[in-house]
Each structure stands twice: as structure tokens, then as C-alpha cells.
Design a protein around this motif. Sequence first.
Motif, PDB file in Angstrom:
ATOM      1  N   THR A 218       1.051   1.990  -7.096  1.00 53.02           N
ATOM      2  CA  THR A 218       2.493   1.738  -7.013  1.00 53.02           C
ATOM      3  C   THR A 218       3.237   2.983  -7.481  1.00 53.02           C
ATOM      4  OG1 THR A 218       2.211   0.690  -9.141  1.00 53.02           O
ATOM      5  CG2 THR A 218       2.489  -0.759  -7.256  1.00 53.02           C
ATOM      6  N   GLY A 219       4.543   2.849  -7.547  1.00 47.98           N
ATOM      7  CA  GLY A 219       5.352   3.905  -8.120  1.00 47.98           C
ATOM      8  C   GLY A 219       5.654   5.030  -7.150  1.00 47.98           C
ATOM      9  N   PRO A 220       6.004   6.211  -7.675  1.00 47.86           N
ATOM     10  CA  PRO A 220       6.369   7.338  -6.819  1.00 47.86           C
ATOM     11  C   PRO A 220       5.290   7.691  -5.800  1.00 47.86           C
ATOM     12  CG  PRO A 220       6.881   7.838  -9.085  1.00 47.86           C
ATOM     13  CD  PRO A 220       6.158   6.542  -9.096  1.00 47.86           C
ATOM     14  N   ARG A 223       5.822   5.338  -2.900  1.00 47.86           N
ATOM     15  CA  ARG A 223       7.084   5.607  -2.203  1.00 47.86           C
ATOM     16  C   ARG A 223       7.021   6.927  -1.443  1.00 47.86           C
ATOM     17  NH1 ARG A 223       9.062   2.907  -6.675  1.00 47.86           N
ATOM     18  NH2 ARG A 223       9.376   4.753  -7.932  1.00 47.86           N
ATOM     19  N   ALA A 224       6.171   7.839  -1.884  1.00 48.70           N
ATOM     20  CA  ALA A 224       6.026   9.104  -1.162  1.00 48.70           C
ATOM     21  C   ALA A 224       5.297   8.916   0.153  1.00 48.70           C
ATOM     22  CB  ALA A 224       5.277  10.110  -2.020  1.00 48.70           C
ATOM     23  N   SER A 225       4.698   7.722   0.360  1.00 49.43           N
ATOM     24  CA  SER A 225       4.019   7.486   1.633  1.00 49.43           C
ATOM     25  C   SER A 225       4.865   6.617   2.549  1.00 49.43           C
ATOM     26  CB  SER A 225       2.670   6.827   1.387  1.00 49.43           C
ATOM     27  OG  SER A 225       2.858   5.495   0.982  1.00 49.43           O
ATOM     28  N   GLY A 226       6.095   6.331   2.150  1.00 51.98           N
ATOM     29  CA  GLY A 226       7.004   5.619   3.032  1.00 51.98           C
ATOM     30  C   GLY A 226       7.042   4.124   2.821  1.00 51.98           C
ATOM     31  N   VAL A 227       6.323   3.596   1.843  1.00 57.46           N
ATOM     32  CA  VAL A 227       6.361   2.162   1.592  1.00 57.46           C
ATOM     33  C   VAL A 227       7.502   1.874   0.616  1.00 57.46           C
ATOM     34  CG1 VAL A 227       5.059   0.180   0.790  1.00 57.46           C
ATOM     35  CG2 VAL A 227       3.889   2.051   1.899  1.00 57.46           C
ATOM     36  N   ASP A 228       8.400   0.997   1.028  1.00 62.05           N
ATOM     37  CA  ASP A 228       9.579   0.718   0.209  1.00 62.05           C
ATOM     38  C   ASP A 228       9.214  -0.333  -0.832  1.00 62.05           C
ATOM     39  OD1 ASP A 228      12.015   0.381  -0.840  1.00 62.05           O
ATOM     40  OD2 ASP A 228      12.960  -0.446   0.945  1.00 62.05           O
ATOM     41  N   THR A 251       7.777  10.295   3.882  1.00 61.04           N
ATOM     42  CA  THR A 251       6.701   9.740   4.700  1.00 61.04           C
ATOM     43  C   THR A 251       5.454  10.602   4.710  1.00 61.04           C
ATOM     44  OG1 THR A 251       7.876  10.720   6.533  1.00 61.04           O
ATOM     45  CG2 THR A 251       8.085   8.343   6.252  1.00 61.04           C
ATOM     46  N   ALA A 252       5.527  11.826   4.192  1.00 57.66           N
ATOM     47  CA  ALA A 252       4.391  12.738   4.355  1.00 57.66           C
ATOM     48  C   ALA A 252       3.200  12.334   3.502  1.00 57.66           C
ATOM     49  CB  ALA A 252       4.818  14.152   4.013  1.00 57.66           C
ATOM     50  N   SER A 253       3.445  11.762   2.343  1.00 59.28           N
ATOM     51  CA  SER A 253       2.380  11.325   1.434  1.00 59.28           C
ATOM     52  C   SER A 253       1.476  12.478   1.003  1.00 59.28           C
ATOM     53  CB  SER A 253       1.551  10.211   2.074  1.00 59.28           C
ATOM     54  OG  SER A 253       0.739   9.624   1.104  1.00 59.28           O
ATOM     55  N   GLY A 312       4.525   3.789 -12.058  1.00 54.22           N
ATOM     56  CA  GLY A 312       4.160   2.676 -11.197  1.00 54.22           C
ATOM     57  C   GLY A 312       4.422   1.362 -11.893  1.00 54.22           C
ATOM     58  N   GLU A 313       3.799   0.316 -11.365  1.00 57.24           N
ATOM     59  CA  GLU A 313       4.023  -1.002 -11.944  1.00 57.24           C
ATOM     60  C   GLU A 313       3.347  -1.063 -13.302  1.00 57.24           C
ATOM     61  OE1 GLU A 313       2.844  -4.290  -9.495  1.00 57.24           O
ATOM     62  OE2 GLU A 313       2.602  -5.597 -11.226  1.00 57.24           O
TER      63      GLU A 313
END
Lengths: 370, 221
Positions: A218-220, A223-228, A251-253, A312-313
Motif C-alpha cells: 500500500t501507500g506511495p 499509488r505510483a503504479s496508478g492504483v487509487d 502510472t509508471a511504477s 502505507g497502511e
Amino acid sequence: MAIRTQPVTVNLGPQHPSTHGVFRMRVMFDGEEIVDVEPIFGYLHRGSEKLAEERTYTQIVTLTDRMDYVSSMLNNQAYILAVEKLAGIEPVPRGVWLRMIASELQRVASHLVATGFLLQDLGALGTPLIYAMRERENILDMFEMLCGARITNSYLRPGGVFMDAPDEFWPALDRGLDDIIQTIDELEEYLSGNELVFSRTKGTAVITPEQLINASITGPMLRASGVDWDLRHRAPYDYYDRITFERKLHTASDNYARYWVRVQEVRESVKIIRQCVEQIEPGPVRPSFDDVPRLIRPPAGDAYVAIEGSKGELGFYLVSDGGIAPYRMHVRASSLINLTLLRDMLIGGQFGDLFVTFGSVDLNMGEVDR
Amino acid sequence: MIGLGLPRGFLVTLKNFMRPAVTEQYPDRHVGLIGAARDAGMNPFQFLVKKPGDSLKAIAGLATVPVAVKQSSRFRGNEFTFFEDRCTACASCAKYCPLGIIEIVSIPGKIDAQEGESYKLEVFDIDIGRCMFCGLCVEACPYDALHMGTSFERSKYVRDELIITKEELNAAPKRPSSFYRPQFEENAFDPFKETIDDYHDAGRHERPSDEDLKKKWVDER
């Protein structure tokens, strides 16, 4: 003609300046290429979860400070929310606003440390790290005004915080937020468009969103892979439902995306703090001792509360048997779970990207080992 | 455009050269002749004539003056401030301490002492070497007898010297931090400049007089 190479095993750590603590990696190289990585941790294990079983609910706050020691306020917040859910404590509004301000400041400090050390690992010796640390120093000064300590805060109590912010805190916060924005602008000006940073971070250690979700990261990083996915938005705790903010996604991850998401989140955190300062209302900062005594005896049962930590969580699971101390405490440490994909990220990569990837995951060994 | 990122980055670094330094010197900083003279309380010419040796040192850049670290008044330092006259030996601090490092031994002030009458504090030891300065004992103290202190330079060579006793606490200058003590902040008490000599000034409320206590706890029963 290809050079004939032979796999070599190298132990990196546990005493290594780039491992952000005492962390060891047994890496097998074939030339410059990483063939295998085995993370070995546990050098910083202090048994916090076991120690919690013989402390009262208020005393455990001091243990949570020492888990992820660059984001103590967030640990405090997660733990206190779990205690409040377990014991059915209704927090007081001003206390909630204050702890939201404090934890967002801590998130900024944590992301600054992550960014600074990521660039340090890249080889940008000193400069970005010192600029980031200069800003973090201001935040730590604010914590000192709030609670008298800089790292091991122990600021939160069940139902609120232990003491109201002093008068000099508000102007300092106002100035500090402007300074943070200025530093982030500077950081972006000389890093986000820098070709050297691009060439080292773009396209390295790419990982798919499916892999991240399967490993429950989870966490940054996610989100860096495009999952909201941001718990402040998906499952608002405290008063985050009264706050509007954007979730910054990339989205680059790759390593650059993880750096970019953290920098943008600092901006969002500053916006959140400004909204908190607007909405904060006068009143007591903790419930009276008639409502919440010093020695809390929650009814038998269990509670799990997760917050969006800096990495993350971050969740706390508490089991009560009706006594003054928890029967069991378990921490869902986001650093530990983010570590699980390190091997997949590194294999096939270059030796020079090893510590960059490691820095972009933003691990904290205090939280991994607890 | 490719190639512009680097010069732009160096411009930022150059701009930071012009900014005032944020480095804090500790425990002392180097001063020149003017600074050394100001520290000695005279003007530079006087200083040059009266103390040629020191002036030479200052010109060579070897003179230092001590500097104070900027601290908040709530700072939880590595010491405690204790007012024995306020203490009733209730041992709340010892019970509330997560590590159990406060040792309290109390005896009744007289035979058949009633509740509310004074207990005599025999031993009050805090093992600073194991303390993490969380301040929970200070938070627990109902009579504002124990406060956090503001100093932090307490390193010792021997571990036993880190156990601070009642006598040591009583003799130390009383510079309490305003951690969990809102009354100090209301009075704008500055622990880095003033001390609290009268124990009456340290509390949230007056300690009731002995007659009042006797009336409440003995006569009304």
C-alpha cells in the motif's frame, strides 16, 4: 566477444550507511547484473508487541514512538484510534484536529527524509539531503513546541492530545508551511527535470500493479503504479471526511514515479493542514478523567484500525481480555510488507540501481523489526 | 528540453549559497576579535590593549564563546525538577512510569496518621539511565510536585551516578519545563532565564493549609 563472468555472492549490511538501519541483503551478482537477493532482517527486534502485553494502554504510546521512528506521530495516531475503537472512547473535536495537524506534519517530515535519502543513494551526495533535512528540522521544532520532544513524541492520548498547542505554534506553523512549499518547489526545479535523475530512476525496478496488490503493498508505492488507494479517502478516519484533497497518481511504477508521488503528497499534506487550521475549533483537547480515566479497562474483545501511514497502511490490532493491559497487540507494519517485493524488483537489475530501489521503497528498520 | 535540467539545478544550488546559513554551532562557536571583545564586555580597542594574548587568539580565529541551544519551554530535558514541599508521597508517578524506575519510600509523619495528613518522603530515586523522558510521571502527579527539567547535558562516566536522589533534586536549581504544566505558560514563565524558588508558584492550585486539611479529614469525621 562477451566477457566470461561468474556469479559472486556479496553480503551488504547489516552495518551499511545506505541500508537505512541494520538491514542485510545477501546479493548474488553476475557481472553487474543482480541474480538473486535474500533480505535478512531482525537486527533491530526489540519485542515491542510482547512488551505491550505488560503495559497499560496509555503507556504503550511510548512504545509506538519507537517503531517507525521517522513517523512517530502517525504511529501514535494509529494506536490511539485502535484504543478508542476498543474502549468505545469518543474523542474531543479539538484533540482530533490537533492530532490531524501533527500527523500530517509528520507525513511531510517522513516524505522529506525518504526523498532526501533516495537522492543520497543516487549519488547526489549531501545537497538534496541537506535541503530536505533543513525543512524537517523546522517540523521537529514545531513538535518540540507541541509536546516537548522531537522524535519520540508521545503526544497523543486516548480521546485527544495531552496538551493544547502553545500560542507561538500557530505563527510558526504558518511560516513553516510556506517554507515547505518553497523547498518542494526548489526540489522539483532542480530534480524533477534533471537528466541525471531521469536516467537513473526512469524505467528501473518497474513492477506491475497486479504484483503490488497481490503482495498487499500500500501507500506511495501502490499509488505510483496508478492504483487509487488512499485510506484517508477510502475509509476516512478522524475528520478526513471533512477535508478535500487530491490523490496524486503516477502510472509508471518505477523509481521515479515513487519519488514523484511522495513529493506531490507533501503538497497535498500542506493543503490538508491548512484546511485543518481553518476548521479547528476551541475547546478541551482531551476528555475529562471522569470519561476516560488514566487506567483504561476496555471490555473484552478486539479491534483493528488502519490509517494511511507515511509508508502505507499502518494498522494496530488489539485484543483485550478486560484487564488494564492488552492481551495481544499486533502491528501491521507497512515497511515490512513493502519489503516483500524487494526481490522481484531487484532481480535482473543493475548493481548501481540496488540502493536506489531500496531507497525508493522507503523502509524503516525500526518498523520492520519492531 | 534535454540538457537544460542540469544548469537549472545548479542555479538552485547557487541561490542557496546566498542564503544565510542555518547551521547551529554547539556547544560554542568561533568568534573574531569583535565577538570576543563583546563577550568580555569591552570594546575591541580596550580588549586589544588589556588582553593582547586573548586578542591574538581571537584574530587567529581560535577564540570561542558558548552558545545556548534554542529550546521550546515545553522541552523534556534529561532531568527533573522536584518540590518536596508539594509532594504527598502518593506514588502516582511510580505507578504510572512505564519502566518502573521511580523508587519511593514513605513513612507516616506521625503514629496513627490520618488520610490527608502529611507523609514523610524517605527515598525518592529516579534512575535517569533507564528513563526515556516520556513525561508520564509528570502527567500523573496530582500535586504538581514533579516537573520535567529543561537541561539535557547529563552524561556521566559511571552508570550509578545517573540515579538521582531526593537530595540531589532538592539542591538543583528549579527550572521546570512547562510540559503538562499550563500554569507556567499562562504566567509566561521562561525556564531558561528564571527559576522558581517558592514552591507555591509551581502548582495549578494552592496547597490547602494544615488547618483546612485537618478540618476536612479529621474533624468532619
